[in-house]
Motif scaffolding. Structure first.
Motif: not given
Ligand SMILES: O=C(O)CCC(=O)C(=O)O
Ligand SMILES: [Mn+2]
Length: 190
Positions: A13, A16-21, A74, A77-78, A81, A151
């Motif tokens: 990941f 930025q998306e990792s920070d958000e997750f 969330t 979503q993970i 992926r 990530g």
């Protein structure tokens, strides 16, 4: 690693998306403090945990009986992926929150009978880096370790759980919180 099928995707990941997750999971997951019974004493597990998944699955983990919470957007979503890479559909996820270096998980394999013969475990990490160690159950000199960074995605399959144990050791170093998600396929109980 002999007798194992382990694949590590270091930057699975993006940053930025990792920070958000991390932020969303930290806030939204219903983190629980579970206890284990050791020689008749009730002891807090050294981490917070949570269990999400499809309805109609229940699961016993280290003597704790868990009923899954329903999937959140969330988590789905993970899950989507990693399913692309794992080429299979997971039906549940066990989450761990390691608050600091006092938290960890001791040597074990993910070999509960509800996971079937050769469990596929999809393990996603957000937050601070922690060391993940493997040791072979029979050949004591066989060891491996990997730094599970923000990530990253670690996929364990085949006979890995038969032959190897893993742990996240506690550490005296100063570490920030880490969230781990281990996606699993639980077979229907009969
Ligand atoms: O935190 C991790 O990376 C490992 C967690 C784990 O082994 C488990 O929940 O079974
Ligand atoms: Mn495990």
């Amino acid at each position: 690693m002999p007798n194992a099928e382990v694949t590590f995707y270091r930057h699975f990941f993006g940053q930025q998306e990792s920070d958000e997750f991390f932020r969303v999971l930290y806030e939204e997951i219903k983190w629980r403090q579970d206890k284990i019974n050791i020689y008749g004493k009730e002891i807090d597990l050294p981490r917070k945990t949570a269990w999400y998944g499809d309805k109609n699955h229940s699961y016993a983990f280290s003597g704790i009986h868990l009923e899954p919470e329903p999937w959140t957007p969330t988590l789905l979503q993970i899950k989507d992926r990693i399913e692309e890479i794992a080429k299979l559909k997971f039906n549940s996820v066990l989450l761990n929150l390691y608050r600091d270096g006092h938290d960890g998980v001791s040597w074990h394999s993910d070999a509960e009978k509800e996971l079937g013969k050769n469990p596929v475990i999809g393990s996603v990490s957000f937050g601070d880096t922690r060391k993940f160690m493997f040791k072979h159950k029979r050949k004591k000199d066989l060891k491996a370790e990997v730094e599970l960074i923000h990530g990253s995605f670690l996929l364990m399959a085949g006979t890995t759980q038969h032959f190897w144990q893993h742990q996240i050791p506690k550490t005296s170093q100063k570490v920030e919180p880490r969230i781990n998600l281990t996606f699993r396929v639980i077979l229907p109980m009969r």
